[in-house]
Design an enzyme around this catalytic site. Structure first.
Site, PDB file in Angstrom:
ATOM      1  N   GLY A 107     -20.735   0.965  31.116  1.00 24.96           N
ATOM      2  CA  GLY A 107     -19.657   1.894  31.418  1.00 24.96           C
ATOM      3  C   GLY A 107     -19.694   3.180  30.613  1.00 24.96           C
ATOM      4  N   GLY A 114     -24.566  -0.064  36.855  1.00 28.91           N
ATOM      5  CA  GLY A 114     -23.154  -0.384  37.024  1.00 28.91           C
ATOM      6  C   GLY A 114     -22.406   0.824  37.530  1.00 28.91           C
ATOM      7  N   SER A 115     -21.736   1.502  36.612  1.00 29.10           N
ATOM      8  CA  SER A 115     -20.916   2.641  36.983  1.00 29.10           C
ATOM      9  C   SER A 115     -21.764   3.820  37.474  1.00 29.10           C
ATOM     10  CB  SER A 115     -20.085   3.072  35.772  1.00 29.10           C
ATOM     11  OG  SER A 115     -19.628   1.941  35.060  1.00 29.10           O
ATOM     12  N   ARG A 133     -36.236  -2.599  23.415  1.00 36.63           N
ATOM     13  CA  ARG A 133     -37.278  -2.503  22.379  1.00 36.63           C
ATOM     14  C   ARG A 133     -37.176  -3.660  21.389  1.00 36.63           C
ATOM     15  NH1 ARG A 133     -40.508   1.583  23.009  1.00 36.63           N
ATOM     16  NH2 ARG A 133     -39.804   3.634  23.701  1.00 36.63           N
ATOM     17  N   ASP A 169     -23.689  -2.441  40.937  1.00 37.79           N
ATOM     18  CA  ASP A 169     -22.284  -2.846  40.916  1.00 37.79           C
ATOM     19  C   ASP A 169     -21.564  -2.245  42.114  1.00 37.79           C
ATOM     20  OD1 ASP A 169     -22.656  -4.090  38.511  1.00 37.79           O
ATOM     21  OD2 ASP A 169     -21.231  -2.865  37.385  1.00 37.79           O
ATOM     22  N   LYS A 218     -19.556 -11.839  38.310  1.00 37.50           N
ATOM     23  CA  LYS A 218     -19.430 -12.085  36.866  1.00 37.50           C
ATOM     24  C   LYS A 218     -18.384 -13.150  36.556  1.00 37.50           C
ATOM     25  CE  LYS A 218     -20.514  -7.295  35.531  1.00 37.50           C
ATOM     26  NZ  LYS A 218     -21.827  -7.405  34.898  1.00 37.50           N
TER      27      LYS A 218
END
Lengths: 193, 308
Positions: free
Chosen positions: B167, B249-250, B179, B38, B95
């Site tokens: 996040g 992402g973050s 899983r 990201d 996105k």
């Protein structure tokens, strides 16, 4: 028995291994330079060329592959692999490994929405044109005298080339069930080390 | 070896076919073994590319900021996406909100390489996801279990990722979802053929896809992990569990040293099964992103509950 390794730093190496196994050759995933030992051929698969060069340089593949080429190992780069093995790019990154006297242009055909499939004739290949899958593909912008064109996209844009025991294709034979290009490479690798 | 002649070239097919299932799924194949990061600025995108990312996800806010700041989260400003497309040579993803097919149309017009119909943004439709077959641009979609993954593939998604819990920096939901999906694939592979239709009914998944999984033992598209991956060890954990690559992402730009963290996660995704290399690259990375423990969060804050 013929041994073909596939550089397994990033990309669709698994699809190459499946194609090779279906043809009955011994295969291995190459993640570190020591895995190059004793290979008759090496494939650099599709993936992201910036990532493959970065990870390759981290563990010294640039020189290690050159040493094996000098000893007679065959080499085939598909898509990102074609970029990685070129002497020069029209783009400012990455810095390719430089094994073939050609200049390659990344993303020659455009972005992903321009990715395509098409039948293309390959020199010396029996059984009609080959169904080629191009994914954000490169093409050869210019080439030296030692490099022979095996396939052309539109009569002027080379998308498959050969130089000695090194092959490069801008498209992805590993994404189809047609193993004729893999057979070509195995024949090249068997041709004495 | 024979030489190419102009007679050969005349045998080439007349017309290139774009937007096919094979080229959409094909790009995901090329991303395998890689890290998708990201980024919120062109500079971050360049840092990600230099660190070895296989693609970047262009966003206005990373998930941890969306979580902290609240409000409706929408598609990013086209100027931001275009700026990032110009800054890097690797594929650019962006996105769209769940069900917001007009945001997806805009992303396609911008030349985005992959759209993520994402639960990280505020859903635009409570009943229907985007009909992804309408697009030449390929889509990746999140899932928490196999039924959800197969519904998205049935709608045309050419790549699947776990939802995890974006996040948070807590990897537990990504592990749980991976899983769920992989375990269920093994179960279907080993199931007697007679049971497949009932399994399709119970999962709410297309019967043809259940049959395909029974025959091949794998999803028909590439399967990444996402949501809560914050360290090289997290990435390697998911790879060892059996996903084919990771989204971070973050975890990169909310860590104290993003360049180092980004490069280390790239290396860990390649050498995921080599503990000596993992030990070496996990050292000296500074602080990972501050975390939020998922099990202590209210259900209403959990993004994984969005979509169906």
């Amino acid at each position: 028995m013929t041994r073909i390794g596939v550089l397994a730093l990033q990309g669709d190496f698994h699809e190459h291994i499946q194609a090779l196994e279906s043809l009955g050759v011994e295969t291995s995933e190459v993640r570190l330079p020591m895995h190059l030992e004793g290979l008759d051929g090496l494939i650099i698969p599709g993936g992201e060329s910036t990532t493959i060069v970065k990870l390759g340089d981290l563990y010294g593949f640039r020189e290690a592959i050159r040493v094996e080429l000098d000893r007679g190992m065959a080499l085939w780069g598909t898509c990102a692999g074609m970029i990685v093995i070129a002497n020069e790019l029209t783009d400012d990154r990455p810095t390719p490994f430089g094994y073939v006297d050609m200049k390659v242009s990344r993303n020659w055909f455009g972005r992903q929405v321009d990715s395509f499939e098409q039948d293309i004739a390959i020199a010396g290949m029996e059984g009609g044109p080959y169904h080629c899958v191009f994914i954000r593909a490169p093409a050869v912008a210019s080439l030296g005298d030692s490099v022979e064109v095996l396939a052309n996209f539109d009569g002027i844009t080379p998308v498959a080339v050969r130089s000695g025991k090194i092959m490069a294709t801008a498209f992805h034979p590993e994404l189809t069930d047609d193993t004729r290009v893999h057979e070509m490479f195995i024949a090249l690798a068997r041709n004495g080390r | 070896m024979a030489t190419l002649t102009s007679a050969d070239t005349q045998k080439n097919g007349a017309k290139p076919e774009t937007g096919s299932w094979r080229v959409k799924g094909g790009l995901a194949q090329m991303l395998k073994g890689g890290v998708i990061m990201d980024v919120v600025t062109p500079d971050q995108a360049k840092i990600a590319e230099d660190a070895g990312a296989v693609a970047v996800m262009a966003l206005e806010r990373v998930p941890s900021d969306i979580r902290a700041q609240g409000g409706v989260a929408r598609m990013s400003d086209p100027d931001l996406i275009t700026g990032i497309i110009k800054a890097v040579s690797i594929p650019v993803m962006a996105k769209a909100r769940i069900g917001h097919f007009v945001e997806a149309q805009i992303l396609e017009a911008l030349g985005v390489d992959y759209a993520d119909e994402s639960e990280v943004l505020t859903p635009a439709d409570t009943a229907f996801h985007i009909n992804k077959w309408d697009f030449k641009m390929p889509f990746v979609c999140g899932c928490t279990n196999l039924g959800e993954a197969l519904r998205r593939i049935g709608e045309g998604a050419a790549m699947i990722r776990t939802k995890g819990e974006a996040g948070t920096g807590d990897v537990v939901q990504a592990v749980t979802h991976a899983r769920n999906v992989l375990g269920h694939i093994t179960k279907i592979k080993n199931m007697p053929e007679q049971e497949l239709m009932t399994e399709a009914k119970n999962l709410g998944a297309p019967y043809e896809l259940i049959r395909e999984i029974h025959a091949t033992g794998k999803l028909p598209v590439v399967n990444f992990a996402a949501g809560g991956i914050a360290t090289p060890a997290d990435a390697a954990l998911l790879m060892q569990i059996g996903v084919e690559g990771v989204f971070v992402g973050s975890g990169i730009f909310k860590s104290s040293e993003p360049e180092k963290m980004a490069a280390a996660i790239v290396k860990a995704t390649t050498h995921f099964d080599n503990p000596d290399i993992l030990a070496e690259i996990s050292a000296g990375l500074g602080k990972a992103m501050p975390g939020l423990e998922v099990s202590k969060m209210a259900d209403s804050e959990r993004l994984e509950k969005r979509g169906w």
